[in-house]
Design a protein around this motif. Structure first.
Motif, PDB file in Angstrom:
ATOM      1  N   ALA A  96     -44.318 -50.544 -31.326  1.00  0.00           N
ATOM      2  CA  ALA A  96     -44.957 -49.251 -31.882  1.00  0.00           C
ATOM      3  C   ALA A  96     -45.182 -48.269 -30.859  1.00  0.00           C
ATOM      4  CB  ALA A  96     -46.045 -49.585 -32.888  1.00  0.00           C
ATOM      5  N   SER A 120     -49.856 -46.551 -39.083  1.00  0.00           N
ATOM      6  CA  SER A 120     -50.751 -46.154 -38.092  1.00  0.00           C
ATOM      7  C   SER A 120     -52.128 -46.977 -37.959  1.00  0.00           C
ATOM      8  CB  SER A 120     -51.087 -44.781 -38.150  1.00  0.00           C
ATOM      9  OG  SER A 120     -51.680 -44.347 -39.066  1.00  0.00           O
ATOM     10  N   THR A 152     -45.094 -43.909 -42.443  1.00  0.00           N
ATOM     11  CA  THR A 152     -45.519 -44.190 -40.899  1.00  0.00           C
ATOM     12  C   THR A 152     -46.891 -44.946 -40.982  1.00  0.00           C
ATOM     13  OG1 THR A 152     -44.772 -41.834 -40.235  1.00  0.00           O
ATOM     14  CG2 THR A 152     -46.688 -43.035 -38.963  1.00  0.00           C
ATOM     15  N   TRP A 187     -51.972 -46.360 -32.278  1.00  0.00           N
ATOM     16  CA  TRP A 187     -50.260 -46.716 -32.537  1.00  0.00           C
ATOM     17  C   TRP A 187     -49.967 -46.276 -33.876  1.00  0.00           C
ATOM     18  CZ3 TRP A 187     -49.815 -49.583 -36.755  1.00  0.00           C
ATOM     19  CH2 TRP A 187     -50.903 -50.505 -37.126  1.00  0.00           C
ATOM     20  N   ASN A 188     -48.627 -46.121 -33.750  1.00  0.00           N
ATOM     21  CA  ASN A 188     -48.012 -45.617 -35.255  1.00  0.00           C
ATOM     22  C   ASN A 188     -46.741 -46.122 -35.108  1.00  0.00           C
ATOM     23  OD1 ASN A 188     -46.234 -43.171 -34.507  1.00  0.00           O
ATOM     24  ND2 ASN A 188     -48.225 -42.762 -33.573  1.00  0.00           N
ATOM     25  N   LYS A 189     -45.821 -46.441 -36.191  1.00  0.00           N
ATOM     26  CA  LYS A 189     -44.594 -46.794 -36.349  1.00  0.00           C
ATOM     27  C   LYS A 189     -44.035 -46.335 -37.638  1.00  0.00           C
ATOM     28  CE  LYS A 189     -40.935 -48.795 -35.089  1.00  0.00           C
ATOM     29  NZ  LYS A 189     -39.896 -48.178 -34.317  1.00  0.00           N
ATOM     30  N   THR A 190     -43.005 -45.658 -37.780  1.00  0.00           N
ATOM     31  CA  THR A 190     -42.306 -45.271 -38.891  1.00  0.00           C
ATOM     32  C   THR A 190     -41.404 -46.551 -39.358  1.00  0.00           C
ATOM     33  OG1 THR A 190     -42.263 -43.036 -38.487  1.00  0.00           O
ATOM     34  CG2 THR A 190     -40.816 -43.763 -40.379  1.00  0.00           C
ATOM     35  N   GLU A 244     -53.663 -38.893 -34.931  1.00  0.00           N
ATOM     36  CA  GLU A 244     -52.916 -39.495 -35.987  1.00  0.00           C
ATOM     37  C   GLU A 244     -51.852 -38.547 -36.825  1.00  0.00           C
ATOM     38  OE1 GLU A 244     -55.634 -43.141 -37.703  1.00  0.00           O
ATOM     39  OE2 GLU A 244     -55.311 -41.364 -39.023  1.00  0.00           O
ATOM     40  N   ASP A 245     -50.887 -38.702 -37.545  1.00  0.00           N
ATOM     41  CA  ASP A 245     -49.979 -37.925 -38.058  1.00  0.00           C
ATOM     42  C   ASP A 245     -50.612 -37.438 -39.257  1.00  0.00           C
ATOM     43  OD1 ASP A 245     -48.613 -37.791 -35.751  1.00  0.00           O
ATOM     44  OD2 ASP A 245     -46.907 -38.912 -36.464  1.00  0.00           O
ATOM     45  N   HIS A 247     -43.820 -34.971 -40.558  1.00  0.00           N
ATOM     46  CA  HIS A 247     -45.138 -35.706 -39.841  1.00  0.00           C
ATOM     47  C   HIS A 247     -45.477 -34.505 -38.807  1.00  0.00           C
ATOM     48  CE1 HIS A 247     -44.488 -39.913 -40.680  1.00  0.00           C
ATOM     49  NE2 HIS A 247     -43.257 -39.860 -40.981  1.00  0.00           N
TER      50      HIS A 247
END
Length: 374
Positions: A74, A52, A50, A80-83, A240-241, A301
């Motif tokens: 994202a 972020s 991930t 923002w975050n994106k796997t 955040e994760d 996550h």
């Protein structure tokens, strides 16, 4: 006069172009983009990660419209975050933030995906039994017998001559002298004994047979398996994760293994991974099947929404085949930390300086010349 009127639009266009060229860089700039996780050239053992970070506009009145990671949209804009899926080896990740004014900021990092492989235990080599060497039996040297001295030869004494006796006759007749009997000299020869050397027969010593002890390979009985729950990202900013990873390797000598992972997260947090099912207040569970010789790497996550230090409790239950009576259990505690959002000081907008003054002065000069000619 007509020439001035015809040239006025050109002069005005040139002045406007100078004004726009000088003022636009001062009024518009690229957004502020930051990638918080992962770090550049980070090494991971999972096939997904991930990405972020944060994005802030720097142009007055602008807002972040979208953030794209490797061209894909994202989740979120400011936070923002994106796997992203990874391939074994280096992976280039490009992040682009775009505001509604059309300004763009781009950052690129590299993440290295290393595939974990179980290390086989070395097979101990057999220790050969040393072969004893035969000890030679010494051969006794013969003792020579002493040679006997020869016996001296005895020589007999000569026989005395007898005196003749006178006969009664008148004429004595002489008696012949006795002839001595010759004596033979006997030499005693003692025979030399023959020396016979007896060589003893060599004693036969049987050679010991070398016995190789075959050391069996270490066997893994059901219950002895490689299971590891660890933290990939345990210190984050609120929003955040938190990222955990479960790695399971089932040896080829084992039957099919069933693994259940139960996670208890702090109050207010939640697990966003789709494999987990919420089974109670703060309790999430997921079950996996691992075939012999296979491995599984699961990324978990956890969404955060409060600041502080917490502990995530993990419970692992696994068994082999269909025999649940052989189930084994493991407990893991993972400390995590959630930090507050840092206060970012936006880059102050540059005040129009010499360029703007020069542009205004140019326009005034054009107007002045136009009026003077008129």
């Amino acid at each position: 006069m007509k020439g001035i009127k015809r040239g006025f639009p050109r002069i005005l266009l040139i002045g406007a172009f100078i004004f726009i060229f000088c003022t636009t860089p001062a009024l518009a700039s690229a957004p502020l983009l930051e990638i918080t996780t992962p770090e550049d050239k980070a090494e991971v053992s999972t096939d997904t990660i991930t990405v972020s970070g944060k994005a802030y506009p720097t142009t007055p009145g602008a807002v972040i419209e979208e953030v794209r990671v490797n061209g894909e949209l994202a989740s979120g804009t400011t936070f923002w975050n994106k796997t992203v899926s990874l391939e074994p080896g280096p992976n280039t990740i490009t992040v682009e933030a775009i505001d509604n004014a059309g300004n763009t900021a781009t950052k690129t990092i590299t993440v290295i995906y290393k595939v974990l492989t179980p290390t086989p235990s070395p097979m101990p080599s057999p220790t050969p039994t040393p072969t004893p060497s035969s000890t030679p039996t010494p051969t006794p040297s013969p003792t020579p017998s002493p040679t006997p001295s020869p016996t001296p030869t005895s020589i007999p004494s000569p026989t005395p001559t007898p005196t003749p006796t006178p006969s009664p006759t008148t004429t004595p007749s002489p008696t012949p002298s006795a002839t001595p009997t010759p004596t033979h000299t006997l030499t005693s020869v003692t025979p030399t004994p023959a020396i016979t050397t007896l060589t003893p027969a060599p004693t036969y010593i049987p050679m010991p047979t070398e016995t190789l002890t075959k050391t069996p390979l270490p066997t893994t009985k059901p219950g002895e398996v490689m299971i590891h729950l660890h933290g990939v990202k345990t210190e984050v900013t609120v929003g955040e994760d938190i990222i955990l990873a479960l790695s399971v390797v089932n040896l080829i000598t084992n039957p099919t293994m069933t693994v259940q992972l139960v996670l208890k997260v702090p109050s207010g947090m939640s697990i966003t991974s789709t494999e987990f099912i919420q089974s109670g207040a703060g309790m999430y569970t997921a079950t996996y099947t691992v075939e012999p010789g296979e491995e599984r790497h699961i990324c978990v996550h956890i969404k955060t929404n409060q600041v502080g230090k917490f502990v995530v409790d993990g419970y692992i239950c696994y068994y082999f085949g269909g025999d649940k009576s052989t189930a084994e259990y493991k407990t893991v505690k993972l400390p995590v930390k959630v930090n507050p959002i840092p206060t970012l000081t936006p880059t102050p907008m540059e005040t129009p300086g010499f360029e703007l003054i020069f542009a205004i002065a140019g326009l005034l000069a054009v107007v002045y010349l136009f009026r003077r000619k008129k």
